[in-house]
Enzyme design. Structure first.
Site, short mmCIF file in Angstrom:
data_model
loop_
_atom_site.label_atom_id
_atom_site.label_comp_id
_atom_site.label_asym_id
_atom_site.label_seq_id
_atom_site.Cartn_x
_atom_site.Cartn_y
_atom_site.Cartn_z
N CYS A 90 39.25 58.35 29.00
CA CYS A 90 39.77 57.01 28.78
C CYS A 90 38.63 55.98 28.86
CB CYS A 90 40.92 56.67 29.72
SG CYS A 90 41.93 55.29 29.09
N HIS A 168 44.44 60.95 29.24
CA HIS A 168 44.10 61.22 30.64
C HIS A 168 44.43 62.66 31.02
CE1 HIS A 168 42.86 57.31 32.29
NE2 HIS A 168 43.74 56.78 31.47
N GLU A 170 43.10 64.36 33.23
CA GLU A 170 42.91 64.50 34.68
C GLU A 170 44.07 63.96 35.50
OE1 GLU A 170 41.83 60.20 34.27
OE2 GLU A 170 41.94 61.97 32.98
#
Length: 238
Positions: A90, A168, A170
């Protein structure tokens, strides 16, 4: 020979932890250091690390009046020059694009919640659905290969061993829920009445997103190990 250096994880806000990236690093037995960017300390030397992962941020790479943003851009620029693989997530992907000469701009359509992507390399960048939460978007920088997109934004590009993504991988629903709570007024202005509906996901979707994130991280790591490490000026770094 196995690279024993740790990974460097750059965290830009307390609400943006490494989440599934940290879980993957632990599962793969890769040591790592999570280093905040907001404390005013100089960025570490990227040559000390196996790779650099730059996470999300409340700022964008155009906010160079913020010392932490300017410092992160310098860190990523040096990593690219020295051939240290960069994984941009991001904001990190936007910063990587900016360093490579790409354009970063406000997104006409913010992408919030779960989104599927069109991918040209599903083994390296699975189609998702992925969690998204961004109000800016990057362009594929010159010389990079665009890997994925939605109708509203480029979602992934590769430049040598470096990978930038707009979504995202993660993050978990719990992490993004904190961002949504913090963005309540902004969401109201956008006409979003129930942010929880954007993030709803049965256990199967959450498990699939975790598996897809691990595939993406594995592919990034493998490509970084295959790519020759080049220093500034394009010379191979031994």
């Amino acid at each position: 020979m196995r690279d024993g250096r740790p990974a460097l994880v750059r965290q830009h806000e307390r609400m943006t932890p490494p989440g599934l990236l940290a879980a993957w690093l632990r599962e793969r037995g890769i040591p790592f250091e999570v280093v905040p960017s907001w404390d005013g300390a100089p960025a570490p030397d990227p040559l000390r690390y196996r790779f650099v992962a730059s996470l999300g941020s409340p700022y964008g790479p155009n906010d160079t009046h913020e010392p932490a943003v300017a410092e992160e851009l310098r860190l990523i620029e040096r990593a690219v020059e020295e051939g240290v693989p960069v994984l941009g997530l991001c904001f990190g992907g936007e910063a990587l694009s900016a360093v490579l000469g790409g354009r970063v701009e406000r997104a006409p359509v913010p992408e919030l919640g779960w989104r599927e992507i069109e991918t040209d390399d599903p083994e390296a960048v699975p189609p998702g659905p992925w969690l998204e939460w961004h109000y800016e978007r990057f362009a594929t920088p010159p010389g990079a290969v665009e890997l994925a997109r939605t109708p509203d934004a480029v979602q992934a590009f590769r430049y040598g061993p470096h990978l930038g993504v707009q979504f995202h991988p993660e993050s978990t629903v719990e992490i993004v829920s904190e961002w949504a709570r913090a963005d309540a007024e902004r969401l109201a202005r956008l006409g979003v009445e129930d942010w929880r509906a954007l993030l709803e996901a049965p256990p199967g979707r959450r498990e699939a997103a975790r598996a897809a994130a691990f595939r993406l991280f594995d592919a990034f790591l493998a490509r970084g190990e295959r790519e020759p490490a080049k220093g500034a000026g394009g010379k191979e770094r031994k």
